[in-house]
Design a protein around this motif. Structure first.
Motif, mmCIF file in Angstrom:
data_model
loop_
_atom_site.group_PDB
_atom_site.id
_atom_site.type_symbol
_atom_site.label_atom_id
_atom_site.label_comp_id
_atom_site.label_asym_id
_atom_site.label_seq_id
_atom_site.Cartn_x
_atom_site.Cartn_y
_atom_site.Cartn_z
ATOM 1 N N GLY A 35 3.033 -8.492 1.878
ATOM 2 C CA GLY A 35 3.615 -8.508 0.553
ATOM 3 C C GLY A 35 3.258 -7.236 -0.200
ATOM 4 N N LYS A 36 2.195 -6.586 0.255
ATOM 5 C CA LYS A 36 1.598 -5.486 -0.501
ATOM 6 C C LYS A 36 2.003 -4.122 0.080
ATOM 7 N N GLY A 37 2.133 -3.141 -0.789
ATOM 8 C CA GLY A 37 2.416 -1.777 -0.363
ATOM 9 C C GLY A 37 1.132 -1.048 0.002
ATOM 10 N N GLY A 38 1.272 -0.088 0.882
ATOM 11 C CA GLY A 38 0.166 0.817 1.176
ATOM 12 C C GLY A 38 -1.019 0.230 1.922
ATOM 13 N N VAL A 39 -0.859 -0.970 2.476
ATOM 14 C CA VAL A 39 -1.983 -1.582 3.192
ATOM 15 C C VAL A 39 -2.081 -1.105 4.646
ATOM 16 N N GLY A 40 -1.003 -0.473 5.113
ATOM 17 C CA GLY A 40 -1.043 0.053 6.484
ATOM 18 C C GLY A 40 -0.062 -0.575 7.456
ATOM 19 N N LYS A 41 1.045 -1.125 6.939
ATOM 20 C CA LYS A 41 2.065 -1.712 7.821
ATOM 21 C C LYS A 41 2.585 -0.697 8.826
ATOM 22 N N SER A 42 2.941 0.481 8.324
ATOM 23 C CA SER A 42 3.521 1.503 9.205
ATOM 24 C C SER A 42 2.483 2.003 10.209
ATOM 25 N N SER A 43 1.257 2.189 9.735
ATOM 26 C CA SER A 43 0.188 2.653 10.632
ATOM 27 C C SER A 43 -0.063 1.635 11.728
ATOM 28 N N ILE A 44 -0.061 0.358 11.362
ATOM 29 C CA ILE A 44 -0.333 -0.693 12.347
ATOM 30 C C ILE A 44 0.863 -0.877 13.285
ATOM 31 N N PRO A 144 9.442 -3.008 4.765
ATOM 32 C CA PRO A 144 8.998 -2.481 3.472
ATOM 33 C C PRO A 144 8.095 -3.505 2.801
ATOM 34 N N PRO A 145 7.337 -3.084 1.798
ATOM 35 C CA PRO A 145 6.454 -4.043 1.130
ATOM 36 C C PRO A 145 7.246 -5.069 0.323
ATOM 37 N N GLY A 146 6.586 -6.155 -0.008
ATOM 38 C CA GLY A 146 7.190 -7.113 -0.923
ATOM 39 C C GLY A 146 7.961 -8.230 -0.254
ATOM 40 N N GLU A 196 -6.390 -7.294 9.201
ATOM 41 C CA GLU A 196 -6.944 -6.672 7.998
ATOM 42 C C GLU A 196 -7.110 -5.185 8.278
ATOM 43 N N ASN A 197 -6.621 -4.362 7.365
ATOM 44 C CA ASN A 197 -6.722 -2.914 7.567
ATOM 45 C C ASN A 197 -7.602 -2.283 6.489
ATOM 46 N N MET A 198 -8.205 -1.175 6.857
ATOM 47 C CA MET A 198 -9.063 -0.408 5.954
ATOM 48 C C MET A 198 -10.142 -1.307 5.330
ATOM 49 N N ALA A 199 -10.746 -2.122 6.183
ATOM 50 C CA ALA A 199 -11.736 -3.096 5.725
ATOM 51 C C ALA A 199 -13.076 -2.444 5.428
ATOM 52 N N LEU A 233 -9.571 -3.771 10.941
ATOM 53 C CA LEU A 233 -9.631 -2.359 11.311
ATOM 54 C C LEU A 233 -10.397 -1.564 10.260
ATOM 55 N N GLU A 234 -10.941 -0.443 10.705
ATOM 56 C CA GLU A 234 -11.689 0.401 9.779
ATOM 57 C C GLU A 234 -10.818 1.531 9.218
ATOM 58 N N THR A 235 -11.246 2.096 8.131
ATOM 59 C CA THR A 235 -10.619 3.303 7.611
ATOM 60 C C THR A 235 -11.153 4.454 8.452
ATOM 61 N N ASP A 236 -10.267 5.070 9.218
ATOM 62 C CA ASP A 236 -10.702 6.058 10.191
ATOM 63 C C ASP A 236 -10.111 7.438 9.859
ATOM 64 N N PHE A 239 -7.811 8.927 12.321
ATOM 65 C CA PHE A 239 -6.448 8.383 12.321
ATOM 66 C C PHE A 239 -5.596 9.097 11.273
ATOM 67 N N ILE A 240 -6.153 9.263 10.085
ATOM 68 C CA ILE A 240 -5.400 9.938 9.015
ATOM 69 C C ILE A 240 -5.007 11.345 9.438
ATOM 70 N N ALA A 241 -5.972 12.055 10.039
ATOM 71 C CA ALA A 241 -5.713 13.434 10.455
ATOM 72 C C ALA A 241 -4.552 13.488 11.450
ATOM 73 N N GLU A 254 -11.529 3.578 17.588
ATOM 74 C CA GLU A 254 -11.904 2.160 17.626
ATOM 75 C C GLU A 254 -10.740 1.223 17.245
ATOM 76 N N ASN A 255 -9.906 1.645 16.303
ATOM 77 C CA ASN A 255 -8.815 0.767 15.860
ATOM 78 C C ASN A 255 -7.811 0.469 16.976
ATOM 79 N N LEU A 256 -7.651 1.406 17.890
ATOM 80 C CA LEU A 256 -6.722 1.196 19.010
ATOM 81 C C LEU A 256 -7.265 0.108 19.941
HETATM 82 N N1 LIG Z 1 -6.961 2.333 9.430
HETATM 83 C C1 LIG Z 1 -6.673 3.416 8.720
HETATM 84 N N2 LIG Z 1 -7.526 4.433 8.663
HETATM 85 C C2 LIG Z 1 -7.265 5.499 7.906
HETATM 86 N N3 LIG Z 1 -6.153 5.667 7.180
HETATM 87 C C3 LIG Z 1 -5.247 4.687 7.198
HETATM 88 C C4 LIG Z 1 -5.448 3.512 7.972
HETATM 89 N N4 LIG Z 1 -4.372 2.710 7.773
HETATM 90 C C5 LIG Z 1 -3.563 3.358 6.942
HETATM 91 N N5 LIG Z 1 -4.063 4.543 6.586
HETATM 92 C C6 LIG Z 1 -3.501 5.512 5.639
HETATM 93 O O1 LIG Z 1 -3.198 4.813 4.441
HETATM 94 C C7 LIG Z 1 -1.937 5.209 3.936
HETATM 95 C C8 LIG Z 1 -0.997 4.015 3.839
HETATM 96 O O2 LIG Z 1 -0.739 3.540 5.146
HETATM 97 P P1 LIG Z 1 0.715 3.095 5.598
HETATM 98 O O3 LIG Z 1 1.738 4.080 5.204
HETATM 99 O O4 LIG Z 1 0.618 2.719 7.032
HETATM 100 O O5 LIG Z 1 0.876 1.779 4.695
HETATM 101 P P2 LIG Z 1 2.174 0.907 4.442
HETATM 102 O O6 LIG Z 1 1.691 -0.480 4.216
HETATM 103 O O7 LIG Z 1 3.146 1.113 5.518
HETATM 104 O O8 LIG Z 1 2.705 1.521 3.093
HETATM 105 P P3 LIG Z 1 4.134 1.247 2.388
HETATM 106 O O9 LIG Z 1 3.975 -0.076 1.690
HETATM 107 O O10 LIG Z 1 4.289 2.385 1.467
HETATM 108 O O11 LIG Z 1 5.150 1.202 3.478
HETATM 109 C C9 LIG Z 1 -1.445 6.294 4.860
HETATM 110 O O12 LIG Z 1 -1.786 7.532 4.315
HETATM 111 C C10 LIG Z 1 -2.190 6.074 6.146
HETATM 112 O O13 LIG Z 1 -2.405 7.253 6.881
#
Ligand SMILES: Nc1ncnc2c1ncn2[C@@H]1O[C@H](COP(=O)(O)OP(=O)(O)OP(=O)(O)O)[C@@H](O)[C@H]1O
Ligand SMILES: [Mg+2]
Length: 267
Positions: A35-44, A144-146, A196-199, A233-236, A239-241, A254-256
């Motif tokens: 439901g939430k934006g920016g939590v890491g859906k696309s990354s996951i 998308p979020p929401g 759970e992401n970025m825990a 998952l951890e904030t890595d 991964f961001i780089a 580790e997240n993989l």
């Molecule tokens: N486990 C992680 N470790 C480090 N950075 C992360 C991790 N997960 C996500 N991020 C970073 O957090 C930001 C948001 O992640 P992401 O775009 O995957 O979220 P989202 O839920 O898809 O966002 P949106 O709602 O905008 O689609 C990105 O910059 C991404 O690189």
């Protein structure tokens, strides 16, 4: 609100859904939602795709986030989908993950998509019906979020088999994610579990784990919804780089390893 797809018939795209006679054969469609934006859906979504690919599966990603598409960026994809007589040919990542995203079709990647609901819904339907996905073991849908128009359209027009619900540690995040859980329940779409992401952050120089948001609410939320918290998952920074460079396929952190628990549950 309905989900009129017969689950037994989900192995193939129903004939009446196929535009221009495409014969796609997709074994499992998995939505990655929150439901939430920016939590890491696309990354996951990207991590799950990379993990599945490493296991030898044929994987596609349908980027359903039309106003905030980020999949091509994560994979460093810049190709333009080819229009064929049968439909549109998606593009391939370096490691052969099949991708379709609105950003691949825009002339200028920075251009905003300023279309209203019905047009956006039409695009989602086209991404499903008129894209030549061919044979895939898994099609992942980055939502998308929401709980608004587009997630609803996706869930109603694409036979999603299961949803992975992404959350974060914060209380307010979990309150909002719960709404997306309820939405899936109302639409009769099975939820595989919660990721759970970025825990937390692992201190680079020591073994300590830092929790910038304090104790997590994700476990509590999952429990209250009767769902399994599959992994945290951890904030890595690595991964961001790699994400910034379009090289998520090079990620070996580790997240993989942790996301393999999702893969096991998808089998
Ligand atoms: N486990 C992680 N470790 C480090 N950075 C992360 C991790 N997960 C996500 N991020 C970073 O957090 C930001 C948001 O992640 P992401 O775009 O995957 O979220 P989202 O839920 O898809 O966002 P949106 O709602 O905008 O689609 C990105 O910059 C991404 O690189
Ligand atoms: Mg996203």
């Amino acid at each position: 609100m309905g989900h009129d797809h017969d689950k037994k018939k989900r192995m193939d795209i129903p004939e009446d859904k196929i535009g221009n006679g495409i014969t796609n054969n997709i074994n499992k469609v998995v939505g990655i939602a929150s439901g939430k934006g920016g939590v890491g859906k696309s990354s996951i979504t990207a991590l799950i795709a990379v993990a599945l690919k490493k296991n030898g599966y044929k994987v596609g990603i349908l980027d359903a986030d039309l106003t905030g598409p980020s999949i091509p960026r994560l994979f460093g994809i810049d190709a333009v989908p080819e229009k064929m007589e049968l439909g549109v040919l998606p593009v391939k990542s370096r490691d052969n993950i099949i991708v379709m995203s609105i950003n691949l079709l825009l002339e200028n990647k920075d251009d905003p998509v300023l279309w209203r609901g019905p047009i956006l819904s039409g695009v989602i339907k086209q991404f499903w019906e008129e894209v030549i996905w061919a044979n895939l073991d898994f099609l992942l849908i980055d939502l998308p979020p929401g709980t608004g128009d587009i997630p609803l359209t996706v869930m109603q027009s694409i036979p999603v088999d299961e949803v992975v619900m992404v959350t974060g540690p914060q209380d307010v995040t979990n309150m909002v994610v719960k709404k997306a859980v309820r939405m899936m329940e109302k639409m009769d779409i099975p939820i595989l579990g919660v990721v759970e992401n970025m825990a937390y952050i692992s201190c680079p120089g020591c073994n300590e784990v830092i929790k910038p948001f304090g104790e997590s609410y994700a476990g509590k939320m999952a429990e209250e919804c009767g769902l399994e918290l599959i992994t945290s998952l951890e904030t890595d920074p690595e991964f961001i780089a790699l994400a910034n460079e379009g090289k998520v396929e090079d990620y070996k952190g580790e997240n993989l390893e942790k996301i393999k628990k999702v893969i096991e549950k998808l089998m």
